[in-house]
Motif scaffolding. Sequence first.
Motif, PDB file in Angstrom:
ATOM      1  N   PRO A  43       0.819  -1.221   0.000  1.00  0.00           N
ATOM      2  CA  PRO A  43       0.000   0.000   0.000  1.00  0.00           C
ATOM      3  C   PRO A  43       0.853   1.272   0.000  1.00  0.00           C
ATOM      4  O   PRO A  43       0.490   2.261  -0.636  1.00  0.00           O
ATOM      5  CB  PRO A  43      -0.820  -0.110   1.295  1.00  0.00           C
ATOM      6  CG  PRO A  43      -0.834  -1.550   1.631  1.00  0.00           C
ATOM      7  CD  PRO A  43       0.471  -2.104   1.143  1.00  0.00           C
ATOM      8  N   LEU A  44       1.993   1.237   0.706  1.00  0.00           N
ATOM      9  CA  LEU A  44       2.878   2.403   0.729  1.00  0.00           C
ATOM     10  C   LEU A  44       3.431   2.682  -0.659  1.00  0.00           C
ATOM     11  O   LEU A  44       3.460   3.832  -1.106  1.00  0.00           O
ATOM     12  CB  LEU A  44       4.023   2.190   1.725  1.00  0.00           C
ATOM     13  CG  LEU A  44       5.057   3.303   1.804  1.00  0.00           C
ATOM     14  CD1 LEU A  44       4.420   4.613   2.261  1.00  0.00           C
ATOM     15  CD2 LEU A  44       6.192   2.917   2.743  1.00  0.00           C
ATOM     16  N   ALA A  52       3.243  10.801  -6.242  1.00  0.00           N
ATOM     17  CA  ALA A  52       4.276  11.277  -7.172  1.00  0.00           C
ATOM     18  C   ALA A  52       3.669  11.702  -8.501  1.00  0.00           C
ATOM     19  O   ALA A  52       4.126  12.654  -9.134  1.00  0.00           O
ATOM     20  CB  ALA A  52       5.329  10.192  -7.392  1.00  0.00           C
ATOM     21  N   ALA A  53       2.608  11.017  -8.916  1.00  0.00           N
ATOM     22  CA  ALA A  53       1.976  11.318 -10.202  1.00  0.00           C
ATOM     23  C   ALA A  53       1.008  12.496 -10.131  1.00  0.00           C
ATOM     24  O   ALA A  53       0.824  13.210 -11.114  1.00  0.00           O
ATOM     25  CB  ALA A  53       1.241  10.083 -10.720  1.00  0.00           C
ATOM     26  N   ASN A  63       0.441  25.858  -1.772  1.00  0.00           N
ATOM     27  CA  ASN A  63       0.198  24.663  -0.966  1.00  0.00           C
ATOM     28  C   ASN A  63       0.311  23.428  -1.865  1.00  0.00           C
ATOM     29  O   ASN A  63       0.242  23.538  -3.087  1.00  0.00           O
ATOM     30  CB  ASN A  63      -1.205  24.742  -0.348  1.00  0.00           C
ATOM     31  CG  ASN A  63      -1.463  23.666   0.686  1.00  0.00           C
ATOM     32  OD1 ASN A  63      -0.570  22.953   1.117  1.00  0.00           O
ATOM     33  ND2 ASN A  63      -2.719  23.560   1.096  1.00  0.00           N
ATOM     34  N   ILE A  64       0.472  22.263  -1.289  1.00  0.00           N
ATOM     35  CA  ILE A  64       0.507  21.031  -2.079  1.00  0.00           C
ATOM     36  C   ILE A  64      -0.910  20.517  -2.234  1.00  0.00           C
ATOM     37  O   ILE A  64      -1.679  20.474  -1.269  1.00  0.00           O
ATOM     38  CB  ILE A  64       1.401  19.975  -1.406  1.00  0.00           C
ATOM     39  CG1 ILE A  64       2.848  20.451  -1.381  1.00  0.00           C
ATOM     40  CG2 ILE A  64       1.307  18.640  -2.142  1.00  0.00           C
ATOM     41  CD1 ILE A  64       3.782  19.562  -0.612  1.00  0.00           C
ATOM     42  N   SER A  65      -1.250  20.106  -3.441  1.00  0.00           N
ATOM     43  CA  SER A  65      -2.593  19.632  -3.727  1.00  0.00           C
ATOM     44  C   SER A  65      -2.534  18.602  -4.840  1.00  0.00           C
ATOM     45  O   SER A  65      -1.476  18.366  -5.421  1.00  0.00           O
ATOM     46  CB  SER A  65      -3.486  20.807  -4.145  1.00  0.00           C
ATOM     47  OG  SER A  65      -4.796  20.376  -4.407  1.00  0.00           O
ATOM     48  N   ASP A  66      -3.666  17.995  -5.145  1.00  0.00           N
ATOM     49  CA  ASP A  66      -3.736  17.110  -6.301  1.00  0.00           C
ATOM     50  C   ASP A  66      -4.563  17.754  -7.420  1.00  0.00           C
ATOM     51  O   ASP A  66      -4.899  17.118  -8.398  1.00  0.00           O
ATOM     52  CB  ASP A  66      -4.294  15.731  -5.929  1.00  0.00           C
ATOM     53  CG  ASP A  66      -5.624  15.815  -5.201  1.00  0.00           C
ATOM     54  OD1 ASP A  66      -6.142  16.931  -5.015  1.00  0.00           O
ATOM     55  OD2 ASP A  66      -6.151  14.758  -4.812  1.00  0.00           O
TER      56      ASP A  66
END
Length: 199
Positions: A43-44, A52-53, A63-66
């Motif tokens: 799972p990790l 990463a993708a 900020n970090i987002s998807d």
Amino acid sequence: MAQAPGDIEALIALMARLPGLGPRSARRAVLHMLKKRAVVMDPLAQALAKVAATARDCTVCGNISDHDLCPICADPRRATGSVCVVEDVSDLWAMERAGGFKGRYHVLGGTLSALDSVGPDSLRIPQLVHRVEEEGVTEVILALNATVEGQTTAHYIAEALAPSGVEVSALAQGVPMGGELDYLDDGTIAAALAARRRL
């Protein structure tokens, strides 16, 4: 001393680069993952590949987002008049954990440092000045670490924003000199935010 196979040694070396993990801790973590492959390692590995993708910087605040906009910038309930400036994403997350700020953020990506050749254009300071001019921001709260670099950056930003007439304040009580937001407890951060002062 027996050596692990090359691929495992490479994984241990990569893990040892993470904050808080040295070679011994990394070795223990990798051995634990190998013993629990199905419930931990697989799972990790999938989560790492997915993040990463898909992970990217929010186009507004950093900020970090998807997505192009992080959940905070996309939330219409967040007050648009005040912007809290932080050094890094970890500081933004620390402020959010404290729960005392209901506005929006701006992540600089570091602090000014002549020794490391980090100038204003290496950080997201020009974007902050643009946001203040374009978004009708009424207050900028400088929630920078209480270090020499953090305070130097705060003074630079205050001067850069002076022509706009926006109110600039900084965190006050509760943040010790040399203290970093990510290591402070939530109550200390909330008290510092409530007792911010004008620069």
